[in-house]
Each structure stands twice: as C-alpha cells, then as structure tokens.
Design a protein around this motif. Structure first.
Motif, PDB file in Angstrom:
ATOM      1  N   ALA A 607      13.300 -45.454 -16.329  1.00  0.00           N
ATOM      2  CA  ALA A 607      13.497 -43.981 -16.699  1.00  0.00           C
ATOM      3  C   ALA A 607      13.438 -43.515 -15.137  1.00  0.00           C
ATOM      4  CB  ALA A 607      11.991 -43.556 -17.100  1.00  0.00           C
ATOM      5  N   LEU A 608      14.149 -42.315 -14.546  1.00  0.00           N
ATOM      6  CA  LEU A 608      14.407 -41.821 -13.404  1.00  0.00           C
ATOM      7  C   LEU A 608      13.841 -40.534 -13.248  1.00  0.00           C
ATOM      8  CD1 LEU A 608      17.361 -43.471 -11.994  1.00  0.00           C
ATOM      9  CD2 LEU A 608      15.196 -44.981 -12.221  1.00  0.00           C
ATOM     10  N   SER A 609      12.627 -39.643 -12.369  1.00  0.00           N
ATOM     11  CA  SER A 609      12.428 -38.214 -12.097  1.00  0.00           C
ATOM     12  C   SER A 609      12.355 -38.213 -11.312  1.00  0.00           C
ATOM     13  CB  SER A 609      11.678 -38.249 -13.184  1.00  0.00           C
ATOM     14  OG  SER A 609      11.820 -36.303 -13.871  1.00  0.00           O
ATOM     15  N   GLY A 610      12.930 -37.197 -10.266  1.00  0.00           N
ATOM     16  CA  GLY A 610      12.277 -36.473  -9.235  1.00  0.00           C
ATOM     17  C   GLY A 610      13.811 -37.361  -7.579  1.00  0.00           C
ATOM     18  N   GLY A 670      23.619 -50.871 -25.025  1.00  0.00           N
ATOM     19  CA  GLY A 670      22.895 -49.851 -24.827  1.00  0.00           C
ATOM     20  C   GLY A 670      23.739 -48.421 -24.490  1.00  0.00           C
ATOM     21  N   VAL A 671      22.589 -47.753 -23.983  1.00  0.00           N
ATOM     22  CA  VAL A 671      23.264 -46.346 -23.682  1.00  0.00           C
ATOM     23  C   VAL A 671      22.333 -45.844 -22.676  1.00  0.00           C
ATOM     24  CG1 VAL A 671      23.629 -45.896 -26.139  1.00  0.00           C
ATOM     25  CG2 VAL A 671      21.312 -45.284 -25.527  1.00  0.00           C
ATOM     26  N   ALA A 672      22.767 -45.192 -22.038  1.00  0.00           N
ATOM     27  CA  ALA A 672      21.791 -44.144 -20.641  1.00  0.00           C
ATOM     28  C   ALA A 672      22.812 -42.267 -20.728  1.00  0.00           C
ATOM     29  CB  ALA A 672      22.720 -44.862 -19.573  1.00  0.00           C
ATOM     30  N   GLY A 673      21.356 -41.746 -20.207  1.00  0.00           N
ATOM     31  CA  GLY A 673      22.649 -40.205 -19.995  1.00  0.00           C
ATOM     32  C   GLY A 673      21.476 -39.927 -19.928  1.00  0.00           C
ATOM     33  N   LYS A 674      21.200 -38.699 -19.351  1.00  0.00           N
ATOM     34  CA  LYS A 674      20.581 -37.452 -18.470  1.00  0.00           C
ATOM     35  C   LYS A 674      19.224 -36.967 -20.722  1.00  0.00           C
ATOM     36  CE  LYS A 674      19.705 -32.093 -16.587  1.00  0.00           C
ATOM     37  NZ  LYS A 674      19.447 -32.047 -18.375  1.00  0.00           N
ATOM     38  N   VAL A 675      18.089 -37.147 -20.017  1.00  0.00           N
ATOM     39  CA  VAL A 675      17.342 -37.003 -21.599  1.00  0.00           C
ATOM     40  C   VAL A 675      17.509 -34.816 -21.991  1.00  0.00           C
ATOM     41  CG1 VAL A 675      15.242 -36.719 -22.413  1.00  0.00           C
ATOM     42  CG2 VAL A 675      15.869 -38.713 -21.620  1.00  0.00           C
ATOM     43  N   ALA A 676      18.035 -34.657 -22.918  1.00  0.00           N
ATOM     44  CA  ALA A 676      17.372 -33.326 -23.318  1.00  0.00           C
ATOM     45  C   ALA A 676      16.620 -32.827 -22.290  1.00  0.00           C
ATOM     46  CB  ALA A 676      18.053 -33.114 -25.441  1.00  0.00           C
ATOM     47  N   HIS A 677      16.389 -31.773 -23.257  1.00  0.00           N
ATOM     48  CA  HIS A 677      15.065 -30.799 -22.545  1.00  0.00           C
ATOM     49  C   HIS A 677      14.224 -30.423 -24.097  1.00  0.00           C
ATOM     50  CE1 HIS A 677      13.231 -26.994 -21.648  1.00  0.00           C
ATOM     51  NE2 HIS A 677      13.482 -26.623 -22.268  1.00  0.00           N
ATOM     52  N   SER A 678      15.432 -30.500 -25.092  1.00  0.00           N
ATOM     53  CA  SER A 678      14.243 -30.281 -26.544  1.00  0.00           C
ATOM     54  C   SER A 678      13.112 -31.703 -26.084  1.00  0.00           C
ATOM     55  CB  SER A 678      15.093 -30.759 -27.175  1.00  0.00           C
ATOM     56  OG  SER A 678      16.284 -30.988 -27.212  1.00  0.00           O
ATOM     57  N   VAL A 679      14.261 -32.362 -25.771  1.00  0.00           N
ATOM     58  CA  VAL A 679      13.024 -33.966 -25.929  1.00  0.00           C
ATOM     59  C   VAL A 679      11.947 -33.621 -25.142  1.00  0.00           C
ATOM     60  CG1 VAL A 679      12.988 -37.028 -26.008  1.00  0.00           C
ATOM     61  CG2 VAL A 679      15.462 -35.418 -27.161  1.00  0.00           C
ATOM     62  N   CYS A 680      12.066 -33.053 -23.478  1.00  0.00           N
ATOM     63  CA  CYS A 680      11.334 -33.179 -22.399  1.00  0.00           C
ATOM     64  C   CYS A 680       9.740 -32.951 -22.873  1.00  0.00           C
ATOM     65  CB  CYS A 680      12.034 -33.391 -21.458  1.00  0.00           C
ATOM     66  SG  CYS A 680      12.792 -34.508 -20.336  1.00  0.00           S
ATOM     67  N   HIS A 683       6.926 -33.736 -24.488  1.00  0.00           N
ATOM     68  CA  HIS A 683       6.015 -34.288 -23.324  1.00  0.00           C
ATOM     69  C   HIS A 683       5.350 -33.369 -22.809  1.00  0.00           C
ATOM     70  CE1 HIS A 683       6.052 -38.119 -24.844  1.00  0.00           C
ATOM     71  NE2 HIS A 683       7.414 -38.080 -25.714  1.00  0.00           N
ATOM     72  N   GLU A 684       6.409 -32.183 -22.836  1.00  0.00           N
ATOM     73  CA  GLU A 684       5.318 -31.121 -21.689  1.00  0.00           C
ATOM     74  C   GLU A 684       6.480 -31.131 -20.213  1.00  0.00           C
ATOM     75  OE1 GLU A 684       2.076 -29.748 -22.416  1.00  0.00           O
ATOM     76  OE2 GLU A 684       1.422 -29.149 -24.359  1.00  0.00           O
ATOM     77  N   ILE A 685       7.485 -31.668 -20.220  1.00  0.00           N
ATOM     78  CA  ILE A 685       7.740 -32.026 -19.158  1.00  0.00           C
ATOM     79  C   ILE A 685       9.288 -31.468 -18.720  1.00  0.00           C
ATOM     80  CG2 ILE A 685       9.701 -33.737 -17.504  1.00  0.00           C
ATOM     81  CD1 ILE A 685       7.764 -36.178 -19.779  1.00  0.00           C
ATOM     82  N   SER A 686       9.410 -30.481 -17.637  1.00  0.00           N
ATOM     83  CA  SER A 686       9.862 -29.829 -17.272  1.00  0.00           C
ATOM     84  C   SER A 686      11.284 -29.585 -16.307  1.00  0.00           C
ATOM     85  CB  SER A 686       9.119 -28.113 -16.454  1.00  0.00           C
ATOM     86  OG  SER A 686       9.053 -28.219 -15.407  1.00  0.00           O
ATOM     87  N   GLU A 687      11.112 -31.684 -15.881  1.00  0.00           N
ATOM     88  CA  GLU A 687      11.507 -31.571 -14.897  1.00  0.00           C
ATOM     89  C   GLU A 687      12.671 -32.605 -15.414  1.00  0.00           C
ATOM     90  OE1 GLU A 687       8.761 -32.308 -15.265  1.00  0.00           O
ATOM     91  OE2 GLU A 687       7.856 -31.159 -12.691  1.00  0.00           O
ATOM     92  N   GLU A 688      13.781 -32.559 -14.497  1.00  0.00           N
ATOM     93  CA  GLU A 688      15.247 -33.503 -15.131  1.00  0.00           C
ATOM     94  C   GLU A 688      15.282 -34.821 -15.724  1.00  0.00           C
ATOM     95  OE1 GLU A 688      18.567 -32.942 -13.237  1.00  0.00           O
ATOM     96  OE2 GLU A 688      19.361 -31.339 -14.461  1.00  0.00           O
ATOM     97  N   VAL A 689      15.243 -35.607 -16.156  1.00  0.00           N
ATOM     98  CA  VAL A 689      14.778 -37.021 -16.601  1.00  0.00           C
ATOM     99  C   VAL A 689      16.157 -37.695 -17.268  1.00  0.00           C
ATOM    100  CG1 VAL A 689      13.377 -39.061 -18.188  1.00  0.00           C
ATOM    101  CG2 VAL A 689      12.681 -36.909 -17.063  1.00  0.00           C
ATOM    102  N   PHE A 690      16.050 -39.033 -16.534  1.00  0.00           N
ATOM    103  CA  PHE A 690      17.623 -39.728 -17.085  1.00  0.00           C
ATOM    104  C   PHE A 690      16.775 -40.841 -17.319  1.00  0.00           C
ATOM    105  CE2 PHE A 690      18.265 -36.813 -13.198  1.00  0.00           C
ATOM    106  CZ  PHE A 690      19.594 -36.395 -14.041  1.00  0.00           C
TER     107      PHE A 690
END
Length: 808
Positions: A607-610, A670-680, A683-690
């Motif tokens: 998981a990556l962010s920032g 496996g799979v990889a991608g940008k996590v959807a805003h609805s999923v974030c 957990h009340e995450i507003s930042e982009e998560v990959f």
C-alpha cells in the motif's frame, strides 16, 4: 489466574519461601508470570505510626483548623502538625503520617506527605482519619486510639496488617485440576513428596460438623442429563446477609475479587478454594418450590445480574423455577430477579457439574467470561459438588447464622467413572528421556492420587482422578509424570542429531524473508495487522464472511476476508497522526468460507500513499503513484525469478478506480490499482492510496518453476534507441514488447515505455503514440550502428505487419 501465597500455605505443611514456591509452581507446569505484593490494607500503612497529641490550640489564621504538637516516639522534638478535624484534642493517641510516607485513601489516588505551610503555620505531617488511610469509612474526624498504645508503635501492628504475595499463573486450558488453591496445593504436594521426600498431607477444610436438615417439599429435576450430569443443592434458613468478616474480604481482595456480601463472598471463596462454582438463590424468589434444569425457547428474554436484557439461544442451559421461568444461565451468570440481597433470609444453594462444551458455547455466545464459566469450560470435577456444598453451608452457619433447612439434593443419574489408562513404564522412559525406575513412576502416580495396578512386564493400569479431565491417553499420563519428576532432571545429550529432510525449493519462509528485506530496503515498512476486523467494513449479508464471538472486543467480529481493509485501517491510524508519506507491506492470511468450509489464503499486500521522496535541495518531490506500484511489483517478481509479468487493465473492480490484473503465462498472480474513493471513505481517508494484492502461494509456485540464470555483466558498451510508434488505440504495450524481444533475440537487453501521447489532430482518430526505449548489447563484441539499425528495421517491419504500427 491469581493464587495467594498465604492462602496456599493454609493447606500445605511446608515452609518454602515465595521465590522457591514460584520455582516449584513453574516446574510443574503452572508457570508463574509474575509475583506482586498485597496488603490487607492498601499500602500496608507503611511509615504510619502512633502519636500522642501533647498540645492542641486554635490556628491563628483559620477558625476550623488546629495547631498541634505530636510526639511520635522517635526521641526527637514533637512534630508541629496543622489538623482540620473537629475532634482533635490534647492527650489523644492518634495515627500520624510523617513526611515522606504515602497515604492510600478509600477514594482517589495515593499521595505523599510533604512539609507544608497551611495558612502561615508549618505542618510536618498529617493526623489521619479512617477514610484517609483505608482502614474504615469514617471521615468525620481523626482516629482516636486506645490510650494504652505507646507512641511510636507502627500503625500496621495496631491494625494487624496481613502481607501477602500473589502468584500470577498462566493457566493452560488443559489444567482443569489446578483451577483452585486446593488443586494447586495438591499439585505442589505431589512435587515435594517426590523431590523432597515430604510426608505430610493436605490440610483439607473439616466438613465433619455438617448436618443436613429434614426432607421438605422442594423438587429438583434435570431435563438434559448430558448438559448437566450432576446437580446438588441445599436449602438454608435464618440467614443474615451482611458484610463479610475481614479475613474473608482479605482473601478475596488478594486475588482480585470484589467483596459483595457474606453469602456471595462465601460462594466465591469456595469457588477459589475447591474449584467448584456455587450459586445462591433467594428462596422466596423461586416459584413453585422447585428447580428445573432445562433449555428454553430461542429468543426468550432474560435479565442477568449486570442488569442487561439478553435473548437466550435454544441451546442455552438454564436454571428455572418449577414454573419454568429462568433464574440463572447455568454455569455462567445469575439472574437479577433471584439474587441474594440484604433482605434475604432463606437460600437455595446450588453446586453442580455442567458440560464443558455447553458452558463454553453459552459463555462466548453472550460474551460472559465469568470465573465460574472459565472453570466449567476447562472441565470441573463432578465428585466435589457435595464437598463444596457442605463447606459453603458450614461457613454460612458460622458467618451468617444460617442453618440447613432440607436434606441434601444430589441428582447424579449417570456417575462419571474415572478414566483407566494402560501405561508401559518403558514408554515413559522412551518419551521423556529420563532414567526413571518402575518404582519411581509408581511413586509419582500415587503422589498425584492416581491408583495403579501392576499387570507385570512393566505394564500398569492407572485410574485417573475425575479432576484431570484432560488426561485421556498414555501420552497425557506421561506428561503428568514428567511434570512431577521434574523437567530439569532430564539429562542432556552430548550430541545433536539433525535429520536431513528434503523440502520444496525455494522455501517459502526464506523467500518471504528475502522479499521482506528487499521491500524494507526500498523504504517500505512491514506491518503485522490483526486477523480480526470489523464486519462494518464490508457489505452486509456476504456469505463468505467468517464470523466469530470475540469476547474481548465485540466490534472485531470477523476474520479478515482480505488484506485491503487491514492496510487501509493502518494507513488511517497513521494519517490521523500526521504521517502522510506511507509505504507499507504485509505478508499475511485472509479467511473466507463456502458451503461451511473455511479457507485460508496467503497474500503479499503493498500500500502506497503520499510522497515516495519528500524532496530536498538536490531532488524534486516524487509522489507515489500507480506507476510506482507497478515498478515495485515488477522488481520483486524479477527478484523471485518471475520474468515479464503481464499487466492487463481491469474493466471493473470493487476495490479500484483503475488498475490491472497481474498474470504470468495465463495464471493470475494478483491485482494492483488506485483504491476507489468509496473504499477509502470507509476508513475516512481522503488521500490517494495505491494498493497491490498478490497471491503469495501462486508467487511461490511460479517461482519454483522458474530457473534463474545469472550471467556476467558485459564488458562491451550498450547501444540505446528510441522509437515513437503510432498504433491503434486498442494496442497494448506488452504486444510491442513481445515483438521487439522476439525480433532482437538475446541482443535486446531491455524494452521500456517512457511516454504515451494522444492527439487526434496530429495522429488521427483512434490513434496513440508510444515512446519506446530499447537497449542492445552483445557479450562478445561492440555493436556497430549498422547492426543495430538492421535489427531496428526488422523490428519495425514486424510491428507494422502484426500491429499496423507506423514510425512517427
């Protein structure tokens, strides 16, 4: 489990120190995880002394304060103490807390006594009230002691403080025989008899004075003999409910139990003494003059002692009155409507043996982890119900004035027979490695109250006491023998034998460590998240979710079906603490079920962010993005010897806004991608998560089929070429990569994509441009431009024929 040293010594005729007793307990499998001091009064009144008030006068600056001079018997000048109590007077003997002592009040935190100035007058101590030092509840004035007590006497001597040591024992689930002080004492006695030739017996409580009453019109009926194999009871009359004597309160407080009243305290005392839970019912609240042990309809409402209304399950065993109204959850928790209070005068005392599985299921179902339930679910001893009942009745007679008002009720339809195990003494020696003689083995068995019968040729038939419900096989019996014999007496061998056992290559644990080292070296942090997560994170009604009864945290009620939400929860925790640049990975398991079968799967999650690099005067800020994630996945698959994984764009995925399926030779990794805003948002995450989720088992399996070949670095220079290729919009880069590698053969070191360009006006509709970099080398010579140009020309021809690619 807490065991009191003083309480334990009541039953043992030994003089072992606390440290030695701790060593013995640990050696017999009752591991002492800690030892703490206990005093019958908090703090033990240490530093407090008896003082004599020599002078007492009004405070010059305060109407409600007095200035006193107090002799504390130390041969020094009297202490000047300012006191606010209305009853202080000259000539009194009082309790004094000097400077440096610590006070433990009934309410609030302990505090140290210091020199002070109170309204301009010096004060070098404190004259104490009962409430202030925890010896009573009176706070209206100071304690006034008997005038015959000498000044300087320690206050702990006046109040007969009992000091104790409490063993914190890590009791394992298989030790049903050691859930009480007598059970532990019997185990210790067995050890000292074998190892120290101790000859004395246990000081069991005397029960000879018990006399049952006359037969009365009261009935007891068991409707489920499997869930309740034995049920004993007794009616008692003329009971006076009140406060327990100090000795009883001290015993309970020492092990962390809260005193309630004399009747309840006696039942708790007997529980911790014998390991037999008891329950006291107010007889006036039992309708129909009878008890029925049965199950009730699912959904039946029942209010327990904690004033919570609970809905019963059809499998919950209940203690009911004759009209089948619930009084108590059998073996778990009492009911609010039938408990003992200050108005109770007549009792029904229950002492029963309930099925361990039934109690465990009910206890976890209702999240009630009571002391009684913990004992029953380990397997209580069905043979001590009457002993515990008589002990409680005698104590109630002694402390609360009660007397038996009925005959003993004892329903035992199918008595439990002691298990009989055949034991070979040679087998004991082989399994333990200890040079025990047959005589020593028999001695150990007898020390544990096990009856033996020799059948010759080193064979024994051993009768197991009913309190050892977990001893059912020869191996269990060998373990019991070794505990008492002593693990530290088993001789060490001078040699080490290591079997050569072939295993799969590569070993998944070694590969796991290698991957973890690599990811950590790239700046990622390894996480180890709980396998328990919240069902609120997932769509309700999903059949594959594995629900559990978590008694310690009700919200964590499912086994995690994936590693995504665990990773997001960890990210949210860090983001809420201003840690915005996150690079995390985890190798862990997920759990799902289908058709009642639970499946475990291992994953590698990233998981990556920032920002990947925060930037400085030498380099720019480098934010984490989808390409960072893809590059990381390619690097670690390459490290495992898995070449050229394919990334196929995902048309739709519940986790991602966009992403790709990762595969090798048609098998999904496996799979990889940008996590959807609805999923974030869960957990009340507003930042982009990959996020990347890789099937760890498939990674290992694929790596096992791959042969990693190393070659030396070429001493000849490489040649680089860049091409701008115009292709149809549906053409993927992997198709170009495949053709280039095939056309160039071994002389192509790498093929990379460094730009994608779209412009209908310049390229035409439905077209896009790939900027491709190719690196060539030959391990035997320096490549010339003509040779490279020839290969590039061949590649362009193949690209045009197969893909319709044109050079810009």
């Amino acid at each position: 489990m807490n065991i009191s040293y003083n309480w334990l010594k009541q039953y043992l005729n030994t003089d072992h120190s606390v440290d030695r007793m701790s060593e013995i307990l640990t050696s017999i499998g009752l591991e002492v995880e800690g030892v703490k001091e206990f005093s019958s009064i908090p703090g033990g009144l240490k530093g407090l002394v008896v003082g004599e008030v020599l002078e007492c006068g009004p405070h010059p600056n305060a109407d409600k304060l007095s200035v006193t001079k107090v002799d504390v018997g130390d041969g020094e000048a009297p202490l000047n103490i300012v006191c606010g109590a209305p009853n202080v007077a000259a000539g009194q003997k009082v309790v004094v807390a000097g400077v440096g002592s610590t006070i433990y009040p009934n309410e609030g935190e302990p505090f140290d006594i210091k020199k002070a100035k109170i309204r301009g007058e010096r004060s070098a101590g404190m004259i104490c009230s009962e409430d202030e030092i925890g010896v009573g509840k009176n706070r209206d004035g100071i304690i006034v002691l008997d005038s015959s007590i000498k000044a300087g006497t320690q206050a702990r001597e006046v109040y007969n403080i009992e000091d104790d040591f409490i063993f914190d024992i890590g009791l394992t689930p298989n030790r049903s025989d050691a859930t009480s002080h007598i059970g532990v004492a019997e185990d210790v006695l067995a050890w000292v008899r074998v190892n120290e030739n101790h000859q004395k017996d246990i000081n069991y409580p005397k029960l000879e004075g018990f006399e049952e009453g006359q037969e009365v019109n009261f009935t007891v009926k068991i409707e489920d003999e499997k869930a309740c194999p034995r049920y004993s009871g007794l009616l008692m009359k003329n009971v006076k409910v009140g406060e327990s004597p100090k000795w009883l309160q001290t015993r309970l407080k020492s092990i962390g139990a809260r005193p309630v009243n004399n009747v309840v305290d006696i039942t708790n005392f007997v529980l911790h003494e014998f390991g037999q839970p008891l329950h006291a019912f107010d007889l006036k609240k039992i309708k129909g003059n009878g008890i029925v042990i049965t199950q009730l309809s699912a959904g039946t409402e029942f209010v327990t002692l904690d004033e919570k209304e609970r809905k019963l399950d059809a499998e919950d065993l209940m203690i009911c009155n004759a009209e089948r109204e619930p009084l108590c959850i059998a073996g778990v928790f009492g009911g609010l409507g039938s408990g003992v209070n200050e108005n109770t005068t007549d009792l029904f005392l229950e002492s029963a043996h309930f099925d361990a599985t039934s109690v465990r299921k009910t206890s976890t179902r209702h999240l009630l982890r009571t002391d009684a339930a913990k004992i029953f679910e380990k397997g209580s001893d069905p043979e001590i119900t009457l002993k515990a009942l008589k002990r409680a009745a005698l104590l109630i007679g002694e402390i609360a004035g009660g007397e038996p008002a009925s005959q003993l009720f004892d329903l035992y339809p199918s008595p439990v027979s002691p298990a009989v195990i055949e034991l070979k003494t040679e087998r004991v020696r082989k399994l333990t490695g200890a040079p025990m003689t047959d005589e020593e083995i028999v001695e150990i068995l007898h020390a544990m109250n096990m009856k033996t019968r020799s059948e010759g040729d080193g064979k024994l038939r051993v009768s197991i006491p009913t309190n050892k419900s977990d001893v059912t096989r020869e191996a269990d019996l060998v373990e019991e023998i070794l505990r008492i014999y002593g693990y530290d007496r088993v001789p060490f061998s001078n040699s080490i034998n290591i079997p050569l056992i072939p295993g799969n290559f590569p070993d998944k644990h070694l590969v796991g460590n290698r991957i973890a080292d690599y990811l950590s070296s790239r700046g990622l942090l390894q996480t180890m998240n709980l396998s328990l997560v919240k069902s609120d994170w997932y769509e309700k009604g999903k059949e594959e979710l594995v629900y559990i009864h978590n008694t310690s945290n009700e919200s964590l009620n499912i086994m995690r079906p994936d590693l995504l939400h665990s990773s997001l929860a960890t990210m949210a925790y860090n983001l809420n603490r201003q840690q915005t640049d996150l690079r995390l990975y985890e190798i862990g398991k997920s759990y799902s079920q289908k058709d009642g079968k639970i499946t475990e799967n291992e994953h590698l999650a990233i998981a990556l962010s920032g920002d990947w690099n925060t930037g400085n005067w030498r380099q720019q800020t480098d934010p984490s993005n989808y390409h960072s994630l893809v590059h990381l996945v390619k690097s670690l698959t390459n490290l495992m010897g898995i070449e050229s994984p394919q990334f196929t764009p995902l048309e739709e995925h519940p986790w991602f806004d966009f992403g790709a399926e990762i595969s090798v030779n048609g098998k999904t990794l496996g799979v990889a991608g940008k996590v959807a805003h609805s999923v974030c948002k869960v957990h009340e995450i507003s930042e982009e998560v990959f996020f990347a989720d890789l099937d760890w088992k498939m990674l290992i399996k694929t790596a096992q089929k791959t042969r990693v070949v190393s070659r030396p670095v070429s001493k000849f220079p490489t040649v680089s070429r860049d091409l701008a290729l115009v292709v149809n919009e549906g053409v993927e880069f992997k198709a170009i990569e495949s053709i280039v590698l095939k056309a160039g053969g071994r002389k192509v070191d790498s093929v990379g994509l460094f730009d994608v360009y779209t412009d209908e006006e310049k390229l035409g509709p439905g077209k896009k441009s790939y900027a491709v970099n190719m690196v060539f080398s030959d391990p035997n010579k320096t490549l010339k431009d003509k040779e490279v140009d020839k290969m590039v020309k061949k590649m362009l021809h193949s690209l045009k024929m197969d893909l319709g690619a044109e050079l810009r």
